[in-house]
Design an enzyme around this catalytic site. Structure first.
Site, PDB file in Angstrom:
ATOM      1  N   ASP A 378       0.853  -1.254  -0.124  1.00  0.00           N
ATOM      2  CA  ASP A 378       0.129   0.001  -0.137  1.00  0.00           C
ATOM      3  C   ASP A 378       0.926   1.384  -0.173  1.00  0.00           C
ATOM      4  O   ASP A 378       1.842   1.417  -0.828  1.00  0.00           O
ATOM      5  CB  ASP A 378      -1.006   0.046   1.288  1.00  0.00           C
ATOM      6  CG  ASP A 378      -1.959   0.850   0.951  1.00  0.00           C
ATOM      7  OD1 ASP A 378      -3.203   1.037   1.854  1.00  0.00           O
ATOM      8  OD2 ASP A 378      -2.338   1.629  -0.037  1.00  0.00           O
ATOM      9  N   ASP A 382       1.688   7.136   5.444  1.00  0.00           N
ATOM     10  CA  ASP A 382       0.096   7.556   5.411  1.00  0.00           C
ATOM     11  C   ASP A 382       0.179   8.615   6.657  1.00  0.00           C
ATOM     12  O   ASP A 382       0.670   8.001   7.718  1.00  0.00           O
ATOM     13  CB  ASP A 382      -1.001   6.691   5.354  1.00  0.00           C
ATOM     14  CG  ASP A 382      -1.131   5.932   4.045  1.00  0.00           C
ATOM     15  OD1 ASP A 382      -2.267   5.008   4.003  1.00  0.00           O
ATOM     16  OD2 ASP A 382      -0.449   6.245   3.090  1.00  0.00           O
ATOM     17  N   ARG A 435       1.417  10.484  -5.648  1.00  0.00           N
ATOM     18  CA  ARG A 435       1.173  10.688  -3.997  1.00  0.00           C
ATOM     19  C   ARG A 435       2.486  11.379  -3.460  1.00  0.00           C
ATOM     20  O   ARG A 435       3.138  10.673  -2.733  1.00  0.00           O
ATOM     21  CB  ARG A 435       0.607   9.463  -3.383  1.00  0.00           C
ATOM     22  CG  ARG A 435      -0.921   9.138  -3.759  1.00  0.00           C
ATOM     23  CD  ARG A 435      -1.508   8.113  -2.758  1.00  0.00           C
ATOM     24  NE  ARG A 435      -2.594   7.575  -3.223  1.00  0.00           N
ATOM     25  CZ  ARG A 435      -3.274   6.696  -2.631  1.00  0.00           C
ATOM     26  NH1 ARG A 435      -2.764   6.292  -1.564  1.00  0.00           N
ATOM     27  NH2 ARG A 435      -4.447   6.224  -3.266  1.00  0.00           N
TER      28      ARG A 435
END
Length: 545
Positions: A378, A382, A435
């Site tokens: 993933d 984050d 990202r």
């Protein structure tokens, strides 16, 4: 995914078409929006094939090819100068790529000028054939050395030369190395320039940026007419040059937290990690998991490769740091749930089956520094669910997919608005796809002095009214450097201000609205964007502290 990408590309084309209708493309782009003040006064990469806006004296000047289009001075029998910009400029920094091509005799030089009053009065930073860099002033033709240092000067090598004038402080550096500095009040204003003394040289990628205290007015030099291609045009049309400034050994960053992790807030005056607690060395899974779950401050030194699964919780007041250059956390990662005052440094995170580092649930004062991320299933990092005061610095994202998410959902407004204050600087986004970061709601998210290289989907996306400042970065082969006004995927528009960035073989950075100035929270020193590739390659990632 195909539908989403098509939507993004159509949105980018529409945004560019609107921009064409509103303004002409210029060499000097001033990005002024709201609270983030414009920093770029002037720039010229000579890709328009001319030296319009430059005044020359002596020598033989032309725009010619040297890997890309450059300003060339080919004479070696005397001194020569080319000047540009405004005589009223005060406090600014000028950065130029310089390539000496011949020295006619001993102790000859090539130079960058600042606060030039005339062809015989100015400050300058000179690269001499005698392997010295000198910070000097010329007054009526009489030269005075203000500071000097040894540096290797080789014919045919590109150097990134930066000269800054700020009040009575004069400062210069080469390839982002240690600066030369002096105090002198001889000249208060003046334009910029380049020069040679019994030498020939190529000059390229001239960038002039304001520094604190400047009241300068941008100088706009008209470049090529806007392209009518159906895809977003690149700011710089040439392919990346194959000859870059030489990699220089430099200090890889501070050993104390900076950026938002340094801010006095929420009961913490910065991020100190496990200082004051015991120092333990761990080399097995059980040792690591026991240490990060211990209550109280602790410095945890990781030795060798440790295999873990999933995301493992880290309690407050910890420093987790790799020993040497071979510390690896393999298969899993770290999770922060209402944790705080944690430092994660000098670790390679490999093959995480979820996120490598998850900063969540109101965690704050987290510093993630000098790590390498490879192959997470993933995200690499984050930062979500009301987290705050986080700095991500000098990390290497090595061919990752989802590098960094700030806010996990369009529906997270109730937890994230007013939070997610994050600094990203001197990171290497190395062929990572997307990202860098993707932002929702957070403000300000400060993205500065990072190296974006061949990012397939996009560089930075600011959405859902997030506020992102993108400054002093180097984008190379990035089709979509920034999204903001058009949103991204299903997320609505965000705000984004860009200033002082370099775009090589890249598209347009989409801007929108104003953003809270990070300097209202902390002070920072910008490095020149043109020197970022060599600096970040030399300093980012595990094993570089």
């Amino acid at each position: 995914m195909t539908t989403i990408l098509a939507h993004r590309r159509r949105a980018a084309v529409r945004a560019w078409a609107a921009a064409i209708a509103a303004i002409a493309l210029t060499v000097a782009i001033v990005a002024m929006s709201g609270n983030a003040l414009a920093a770029t006064l002037f720039s010229d990469n000579f890709e328009d094939g001319n030296s319009s806006g430059w005044t020359t004296s002596g020598g033989t000047w032309s725009v010619t090819a040297d890997g890309s289009q450059v300003l060339r001075q080919s004479g070696t029998s005397s001194d020569a100068r080319a000047r540009a910009g405004s005589s009223t400029w005060t406090d600014y920094a000028v950065t130029v790529r310089v390539r000496p091509t011949a020295f006619n005799g001993e102790n000859r030089f090539v130079a960058v000028l600042a606060r030039a009053q005339s062809n015989t009065s100015y400050y300058y930073l000179a690269l001499r054939s005698s392997n010295v860099v000198e910070l000097k002033k010329l007054v009526g033709g009489s030269a005075t050395t203000l500071a000097s240092a040894p540096v290797t000067v080789t014919i045919g090598t590109w150097y990134t030369v930066r000269l800054e004038v700020n009040g009575s402080t004069v400062r210069g550096s080469v390839n982002g190395g240690p600066p030369l500095q002096a105090t002198d009040a001889q000249f208060a204003t003046g334009n910029i320039g380049v020069a040679t003394f019994n030498a020939s040289a190529s000059f390229d990628d001239v960038l002039v940026e304001t520094v604190a205290g400047s009241t300068a007015t941008p100088t706009t030099t008209t470049s090529r007419p806007p392209t009518t291609t159906s895809r977003p045009p690149t700011t710089t049309t040439r392919p990346p040059t194959t000859t870059r400034p030489p990699t220089t050994t430099i200090p890889p960053g501070p050993n104390v937290a900076d950026g938002f992790a340094s801010v006095n807030a929420l009961g913490l005056n910065g991020t100190s990690g496990g200082v004051g607690g015991p120092v333990v060395t761990v080399s097995t899974t059980d040792q690591l998991l026991t240490a990060i779950d211990t209550i109280g401050p602790m410095v945890i030194q990781i030795q060798g490769t440790i295999n873990i699964t999933s995301k493992q919780g880290v309690r407050p007041n910890k420093t987790i740091i790799g020993l040497g250059g071979n510390a690896v956390v393999n298969g899993g990662g770290f999770d922060f749930y209402r944790s705080f005052n944690v430092i994660v440094r000098n670790i390679t995170f490999a093959n995480a089956e979820d996120d490598a580092v998850n900063v969540g649930q109101e965690s704050h004062h987290i510093w993630i520094d000098h790590n390498t991320f490879r192959g997470p299933v993933d995200g690499s990092i984050d930062i979500v669910r009301g987290a705050d005061y986080v700095t991500v610095s000098w990390n290497h994202f090595d061919h990752t997919d989802k590098s960094m998410l700030i806010s996990h959902s369009d529906g997270a407004a109730s937890t994230d608005i007013g939070h997610l204050k994050v600094t990203l600087h001197h990171n290497f986004f190395d062929n990572s796809r997307q990202r860098h970061p993707r932002v929702r709601f957070g403000e300000p998210v400060h993205v500065y002095n990072n190296y974006f290289l061949s990012n397939e989907l996009y560089g930075t996306a600011s959405t859902m009214n997030g506020g992102t400042l993108v400054e002093g970065n180097y984008f190379e082969n990035v089709p979509f450097p920034c999204f903001s006004a058009s949103g991204y995927a299903d997320s609505g528009p965000g705000r984004l201000v860009q200033r002082g960035n370099v775009f090589v073989g890249s598209g347009v950075c989409e801007t929108n609205g104003s953003v809270t100035e990070p300097r209202s929270f902390y002070q920072y020193t910008m490095d020149s964007a043109t020197g970022i590739p060599s600096m970040v390659r030399a300093g980012a990632g595990a094993g570089r502290i």
